[in-house]
Motif scaffolding. Structure first.
Motif, PDB file in Angstrom:
ATOM      1  N   LEU A 146      51.598   8.535 -27.086  1.00 52.97           N
ATOM      2  CA  LEU A 146      52.309   7.272 -26.926  1.00 52.97           C
ATOM      3  C   LEU A 146      51.519   6.309 -26.059  1.00 52.97           C
ATOM      4  O   LEU A 146      51.495   5.101 -26.317  1.00 52.97           O
ATOM      5  N   ARG A 147      50.870   6.823 -25.019  1.00 48.25           N
ATOM      6  CA  ARG A 147      50.122   5.956 -24.102  1.00 48.25           C
ATOM      7  C   ARG A 147      48.920   5.330 -24.790  1.00 48.25           C
ATOM      8  O   ARG A 147      48.554   4.179 -24.490  1.00 48.25           O
ATOM      9  N   ARG A 148      48.279   6.050 -25.690  1.00 53.27           N
ATOM     10  CA  ARG A 148      47.092   5.505 -26.359  1.00 53.27           C
ATOM     11  C   ARG A 148      47.438   4.501 -27.454  1.00 53.27           C
ATOM     12  O   ARG A 148      46.573   3.728 -27.869  1.00 53.27           O
ATOM     13  N   ASN A 180      52.235   0.199 -28.078  1.00 54.18           N
ATOM     14  CA  ASN A 180      53.155   0.574 -26.995  1.00 54.18           C
ATOM     15  C   ASN A 180      52.831  -0.118 -25.677  1.00 54.18           C
ATOM     16  O   ASN A 180      53.657  -0.120 -24.759  1.00 54.18           O
ATOM     17  N   HIS A 181      51.642  -0.690 -25.554  1.00 50.54           N
ATOM     18  CA  HIS A 181      51.227  -1.265 -24.278  1.00 50.54           C
ATOM     19  C   HIS A 181      52.109  -2.442 -23.867  1.00 50.54           C
ATOM     20  O   HIS A 181      52.488  -2.574 -22.697  1.00 50.54           O
ATOM     21  N   PHE A 217      56.350   7.071 -22.245  1.00 55.26           N
ATOM     22  CA  PHE A 217      55.270   6.175 -22.658  1.00 55.26           C
ATOM     23  C   PHE A 217      54.012   6.359 -21.805  1.00 55.26           C
ATOM     24  O   PHE A 217      52.892   6.193 -22.298  1.00 55.26           O
ATOM     25  N   LEU A 218      54.197   6.697 -20.541  1.00 57.65           N
ATOM     26  CA  LEU A 218      53.055   6.806 -19.639  1.00 57.65           C
ATOM     27  C   LEU A 218      52.427   8.200 -19.631  1.00 57.65           C
ATOM     28  O   LEU A 218      51.204   8.325 -19.484  1.00 57.65           O
TER      29      LEU A 218
END
Length: 337
Positions: free
Chosen positions: A55-57, A61-62, A49-50
């Motif tokens: 995935l990070r954007r 997912n945040h 995720f990071l």
């Protein structure tokens, strides 16, 4: 629940019976295995995720990233301390300060996870049906980032304030999890009701109705507009939410429903045994959460294969010092020739 003591010639040992038939040593091993597996899975999911930019954007997912970080904190603090009590029948550090810190972490982390999942159930409606609300940086700040920040800080500020309040001189029992401590603020009926509504009922309503209505809205819109592309676009967000909320439907909502029924007049002995076990198995909300997120990572099988393939290449390409030393004379002779 009962407390008994076993006396010997020099010491008195207190034994706390919480009414659960599972022996303490069995709980220790169950928690140990569950915590190790969950911790490894949590690191794996959080890494992707990071460090995966796609995935990070993703705004959806945040909230999952924040919950995974909270799970890591829980698994490194609350769970080991609980396991210590199960193994040695005494609190790790026998001081009031430690007991308050433990209670603060437990209350903050647990309620914050529930509130974040409740907010995720609402935010999915915004991201799918009202994406124009987060189309600019300013809108994303107020609609997306600000609520997440408020939820996290709310738990830290509230429980950091009320946990040390012990004006009623409530005692600490160092042979019970959390030292059997809770703030004297809960002696107030008004605050207890407020806490129950905000941390229990409200989260349950948001999780239950939010996720259910999301599926109904998507199905109705798909039938009305016949937009197969939109369904494929938002399917990952929906499946991610459903996989997470299904965990709360099983482990979080039933105890809240039972407690609500008891407050409305249901006799307290009804479901009393279930309430005891639900407190123990509430830990599995944290243990299983990383696995619900794991199932939503795209191309999961390929990612796992790449990790093992990269590790295998590193091992095969590595040159051991003794192998390098054996090659030096050969290279030297070749240079002389």
């Amino acid at each position: 629940m009962s407390i008994s003591n076993i006396s010997s010639s020099n010491t008195i040992k207190f034994v706390f019976d919480d009414g659960i038939a599972i022996p303490y040593i069995a709980r220790f091993w169950i928690f140990l295995i569950s915590n190790i597996l969950s911790f490894i899975c949590c690191l794996f999911v959080l890494y992707h995720f990071l460090f995966d930019s796609n995935l990070r954007r993703g705004l959806h997912n945040h909230v999952m990233i924040i919950i995974l970080i909270i799970c890591l904190i829980w698994e490194l603090t609350d769970v080991p301390w609980t396991m210590y009590v199960a193994l040695y029948e005494v609190v790790w550090i026998q001081t009031p300060t430690f007991c308050m810190i433990w209670k603060f972490l437990d209350s903050t982390l647990y309620t914050t996870i529930a509130k974040l999942v409740g907010w995720a159930s609402v935010e999915r409606h915004i991201l799918i049906f009202h994406d124009q609300w987060v189309s600019t940086k300013k809108k994303r700040f107020f609609i997306h980032y600000l609520p997440l920040t408020f939820i996290v800080l709310y738990g830290v500020v509230v429980y950091g304030t009320i946990t040390p309040m012990n004006d009623c001189n409530r005692p600490f029992y160092y042979f019970i999890p959390f030292c059997a401590y809770y703030s004297c603020v809960y002696d107030s009926v008004a605050f207890s009701l407020y806490e129950y509504i905000t941390s229990g009922v409200l989260c349950s309503v948001l999780i239950g109705f939010g996720s259910t209505l999301l599926v109904l809205r998507v199905i109705l819109q798909k039938r009305r507009l016949q937009q197969q592309i939109q369904w494929r676009k938002h399917r990952k967000m929906i499946l991610q939410l459903l996989s997470v909320t299904s965990l709360f439907f099983v482990l979080y909502l039933p105890p809240i429903i039972l407690a609500t029924a008891q407050k409305l007049g249901l006799p307290s002995y009804v479901g009393a045994q279930y309430a005891l076990y639900s407190q123990l198995f509430a830990y599995y909300i944290v243990f299983l959460f990383p696995f619900t997120c794991l199932s939503t990572i795209p191309q999961l099988g390929t990612r796992i294969k790449n990790i093992f393939r990269c590790r295998w290449r590193q091992q095969t390409n590595a040159i051991h010092p003794e192998q390098w030393a054996s090659r030096v004379p050969v290279v030297t002779r070749m240079n002389k020739q």
